[in-house]
Scaffold this motif. Structure first.
Motif, PDB file in Angstrom:
ATOM      1  N   THR A 189       0.826  -1.212   0.000  1.00  0.00           N
ATOM      2  CA  THR A 189       0.000   0.000   0.000  1.00  0.00           C
ATOM      3  C   THR A 189       0.855   1.254   0.000  1.00  0.00           C
ATOM      4  O   THR A 189       0.655   2.189  -0.792  1.00  0.00           O
ATOM      5  CB  THR A 189      -0.941   0.008   1.224  1.00  0.00           C
ATOM      6  N   GLU A 190       1.834   1.294   0.905  1.00  0.00           N
ATOM      7  CA  GLU A 190       2.705   2.458   1.026  1.00  0.00           C
ATOM      8  C   GLU A 190       3.575   2.629  -0.219  1.00  0.00           C
ATOM      9  O   GLU A 190       3.788   3.746  -0.706  1.00  0.00           O
ATOM     10  CB  GLU A 190       3.588   2.333   2.266  1.00  0.00           C
ATOM     11  N   ALA A 191       4.085   1.511  -0.753  1.00  0.00           N
ATOM     12  CA  ALA A 191       4.933   1.573  -1.946  1.00  0.00           C
ATOM     13  C   ALA A 191       4.154   2.126  -3.132  1.00  0.00           C
ATOM     14  O   ALA A 191       4.633   3.011  -3.865  1.00  0.00           O
ATOM     15  CB  ALA A 191       5.476   0.182  -2.270  1.00  0.00           C
ATOM     16  N   ARG A 192       2.960   1.609  -3.317  1.00  0.00           N
ATOM     17  CA  ARG A 192       2.137   2.047  -4.449  1.00  0.00           C
ATOM     18  C   ARG A 192       1.795   3.533  -4.328  1.00  0.00           C
ATOM     19  O   ARG A 192       1.848   4.279  -5.317  1.00  0.00           O
ATOM     20  CB  ARG A 192       0.881   1.187  -4.511  1.00  0.00           C
ATOM     21  N   ARG A 193       1.466   3.969  -3.122  1.00  0.00           N
ATOM     22  CA  ARG A 193       1.131   5.382  -2.901  1.00  0.00           C
ATOM     23  C   ARG A 193       2.286   6.289  -3.299  1.00  0.00           C
ATOM     24  O   ARG A 193       2.115   7.262  -4.039  1.00  0.00           O
ATOM     25  CB  ARG A 193       0.792   5.582  -1.422  1.00  0.00           C
ATOM     26  N   ASP A 194       3.505   5.983  -2.821  1.00  0.00           N
ATOM     27  CA  ASP A 194       4.659   6.843  -3.090  1.00  0.00           C
ATOM     28  C   ASP A 194       5.076   6.814  -4.555  1.00  0.00           C
ATOM     29  O   ASP A 194       5.366   7.857  -5.162  1.00  0.00           O
ATOM     30  CB  ASP A 194       5.840   6.418  -2.215  1.00  0.00           C
ATOM     31  N   LEU A 195       5.105   5.637  -5.147  1.00  0.00           N
ATOM     32  CA  LEU A 195       5.599   5.516  -6.515  1.00  0.00           C
ATOM     33  C   LEU A 195       4.623   6.120  -7.521  1.00  0.00           C
ATOM     34  O   LEU A 195       5.043   6.744  -8.506  1.00  0.00           O
ATOM     35  CB  LEU A 195       5.870   4.045  -6.843  1.00  0.00           C
ATOM     36  N   GLU A 196       3.343   5.948  -7.302  1.00  0.00           N
ATOM     37  CA  GLU A 196       2.360   6.549  -8.214  1.00  0.00           C
ATOM     38  C   GLU A 196       2.407   8.070  -8.145  1.00  0.00           C
ATOM     39  O   GLU A 196       2.322   8.757  -9.173  1.00  0.00           O
ATOM     40  CB  GLU A 196       0.957   6.032  -7.869  1.00  0.00           C
ATOM     41  N   LYS A 197       2.589   8.601  -6.934  1.00  0.00           N
ATOM     42  CA  LYS A 197       2.685  10.056  -6.790  1.00  0.00           C
ATOM     43  C   LYS A 197       3.956  10.586  -7.439  1.00  0.00           C
ATOM     44  O   LYS A 197       3.935  11.620  -8.133  1.00  0.00           O
ATOM     45  CB  LYS A 197       2.651  10.443  -5.315  1.00  0.00           C
ATOM     46  N   ALA A 198       5.069   9.881  -7.251  1.00  0.00           N
ATOM     47  CA  ALA A 198       6.339  10.310  -7.850  1.00  0.00           C
ATOM     48  C   ALA A 198       6.243  10.326  -9.366  1.00  0.00           C
ATOM     49  O   ALA A 198       6.731  11.255 -10.036  1.00  0.00           O
ATOM     50  CB  ALA A 198       7.471   9.389  -7.395  1.00  0.00           C
ATOM     51  N   ALA A 199       5.595   9.307  -9.931  1.00  0.00           N
ATOM     52  CA  ALA A 199       5.455   9.225 -11.393  1.00  0.00           C
ATOM     53  C   ALA A 199       4.614  10.376 -11.940  1.00  0.00           C
ATOM     54  O   ALA A 199       4.895  10.905 -13.027  1.00  0.00           O
ATOM     55  CB  ALA A 199       4.835   7.885 -11.777  1.00  0.00           C
ATOM     56  N   LYS A 200       3.592  10.781 -11.218  1.00  0.00           N
ATOM     57  CA  LYS A 200       2.755  11.897 -11.644  1.00  0.00           C
ATOM     58  C   LYS A 200       3.503  13.225 -11.589  1.00  0.00           C
ATOM     59  O   LYS A 200       3.320  14.095 -12.435  1.00  0.00           O
ATOM     60  CB  LYS A 200       1.503  11.977 -10.771  1.00  0.00           C
ATOM     61  N   LEU A 201       4.362  13.372 -10.566  1.00  0.00           N
ATOM     62  CA  LEU A 201       5.088  14.621 -10.377  1.00  0.00           C
ATOM     63  C   LEU A 201       6.243  14.783 -11.356  1.00  0.00           C
ATOM     64  O   LEU A 201       6.613  15.902 -11.721  1.00  0.00           O
ATOM     65  CB  LEU A 201       5.616  14.710  -8.939  1.00  0.00           C
ATOM     66  N   ASP A 202       6.841  13.673 -11.778  1.00  0.00           N
ATOM     67  CA  ASP A 202       8.024  13.754 -12.648  1.00  0.00           C
ATOM     68  C   ASP A 202       7.964  12.638 -13.687  1.00  0.00           C
ATOM     69  O   ASP A 202       8.236  11.473 -13.394  1.00  0.00           O
ATOM     70  CB  ASP A 202       9.298  13.628 -11.797  1.00  0.00           C
ATOM     71  N   ALA A 203       7.619  13.010 -14.895  1.00  0.00           N
ATOM     72  CA  ALA A 203       7.469  12.024 -15.977  1.00  0.00           C
ATOM     73  C   ALA A 203       8.777  11.306 -16.302  1.00  0.00           C
ATOM     74  O   ALA A 203       8.763  10.181 -16.810  1.00  0.00           O
ATOM     75  CB  ALA A 203       6.931  12.710 -17.234  1.00  0.00           C
ATOM     76  N   SER A 204       9.915  11.945 -15.986  1.00  0.00           N
ATOM     77  CA  SER A 204      11.212  11.343 -16.339  1.00  0.00           C
ATOM     78  C   SER A 204      11.499  10.075 -15.536  1.00  0.00           C
ATOM     79  O   SER A 204      12.346   9.276 -15.932  1.00  0.00           O
ATOM     80  CB  SER A 204      12.338  12.358 -16.139  1.00  0.00           C
ATOM     81  N   ILE A 205      10.816   9.914 -14.408  1.00  0.00           N
ATOM     82  CA  ILE A 205      11.051   8.696 -13.620  1.00  0.00           C
ATOM     83  C   ILE A 205       9.848   7.760 -13.675  1.00  0.00           C
ATOM     84  O   ILE A 205       9.806   6.762 -12.952  1.00  0.00           O
ATOM     85  CB  ILE A 205      11.396   9.021 -12.137  1.00  0.00           C
ATOM     86  N   ALA A 206       8.878   8.082 -14.513  1.00  0.00           N
ATOM     87  CA  ALA A 206       7.662   7.265 -14.590  1.00  0.00           C
ATOM     88  C   ALA A 206       7.976   5.820 -14.964  1.00  0.00           C
ATOM     89  O   ALA A 206       7.388   4.875 -14.419  1.00  0.00           O
ATOM     90  CB  ALA A 206       6.685   7.869 -15.598  1.00  0.00           C
ATOM     91  N   HIS A 207       8.929   5.630 -15.894  1.00  0.00           N
ATOM     92  CA  HIS A 207       9.285   4.272 -16.319  1.00  0.00           C
ATOM     93  C   HIS A 207       9.863   3.473 -15.143  1.00  0.00           C
ATOM     94  O   HIS A 207       9.490   2.301 -14.943  1.00  0.00           O
ATOM     95  CB  HIS A 207      10.282   4.321 -17.469  1.00  0.00           C
TER      96      HIS A 207
END
Length: 322
Positions: A273-291
């Protein structure tokens, strides 16, 4: 040195001059004993972890001892008999040296103590030193100078630095950590970042939370916390990484590096739950790390599937007849 109250006997000649400037660091062995007919040893640094060190000119609590050391050359061994009128601070100095260097430290929780002026309300935690407080005595100090580091020839301890030097030492440690990280020495880099963070904490303790200087030091902490957390991840210290990234995110909720690194650490400790929350938010904030975020999320999904399969198998075995 007051020759009426301090008597010196050279036991072994040293080499070099003794015109020590303030800031010179002296490493020495010391044996302290009473001047009784049957002398009693109070301290012997050869039973400690390492020789004691003294930084000259930095208001050492026992001025008489510093005065003695200033007369000695490198490699010299000498015995000094010092009158008790000069030794009032010695019990506290001895306690400080024992606490710093002794191999067998006392349990301080069982032997509480605190100082009040020059009196000691609950004792020093060492019976022999408490007795010396009650009944001062002339003492004999046998000193051997092990090493002399002239001022400017060594890296200063943090406590000995000026305010400006302390502040400037922090970005210097950060750069040292960065250099170690680049060559793959993650443990060494981690130690540098940790030391820099510790120094910042000491500086912040002197400021009022929320004041300008405190905020400046707190801002300096953020990149250090991120660098330290990255090293912790690479060393498998995932919970430590989570803790330090969380500290950054309390102040900067949208810090992408902190979100990504904490999310990665959460994957490693299997907190979906915590991992998904952080990683999805990070991907939205910075497209360069979305992959990279999607790769970790894909790995997390596989881990969940494996866990569900293992749980299903274990559960079914409970109802399988033997």
């Amino acid at each position: 040195m007051d020759e009426k109250l301090i008597k010196k006997e050279v036991l072994h000649q040293g080499k070099g001059n003794t015109d020590y400037a303030d800031g010179t660091k002296i490493s020495f062995h010391i044996k302290t004993e009473t001047c009784d007919e049957e002398p009693k040893i109070i301290d012997d640094s050869r039973q400690w972890k390492e020789p004691a060190e003294l930084l000259l000119g930095k208001k050492f609590k026992l001025e008489a001892l510093e005065a003695c050391i200033r007369t000695m050359a490198s490699g010299e061994v000498a015995a000094f008999t010092i009158d008790k009128v000069l030794l009032a601070p010695y019990p506290l100095v001895s306690k400080t040296l024992r606490d710093a260097y002794s191999k067998n430290k006392i349990n301080k929780e069982k032997k509480p103590h605190h100082c009040c002026g020059m009196g000691f309300k609950e004792g020093l935690g060492y019976p022999d030193l408490d007795e010396l407080v009650k009944t001062p005595k002339d003492l004999k100090f046998t000193i051997e100078i092990m090493k002399v580091a002239r001022a400017g020839s060594y890296e200063k301890e943090f406590w000995a630095m000026s305010e400006e030097e302390r502040i400037n030492s922090i970005p210097a440690l950060k750069e040292e950590g960065n250099s170690l990280y680049k060559v793959g020495d993650h443990e060494g880099a981690s130690k540098k970042y940790s030391e820099a963070l510790g120094r910042l904490e000491q500086l912040m303790l002197r400021e009022k939370p929320g004041d300008e200087e405190w905020l400046k030091f707190n801002d300096m902490k953020m990149p250090l916390l991120l660098n330290y957390s990255q090293c912790q991840i690479l060393q498998g210290e995932f919970y430590s990484a989570i803790e330090h990234c969380s500290t950054v995110l309390e102040k900067q909720p949208d810090n992408v590096k902190a979100l990504y690194r904490r999310g990665r650490a959460y994957v490693e400790v299997f907190s979906p739950t915590e991992a998904r929350r952080d990683l999805e938010k990070a991907a939205k904030l910075d497209a360069s790390i979305a992959h990279s975020c999607r790769s970790l999320l894909s790995r997390l999904a596989k881990m969940e599937a494996e866990k569900n399969s293992q749980d299903k198998t274990a559960y079914s075995k409970l109802f399988t007849s033997s």
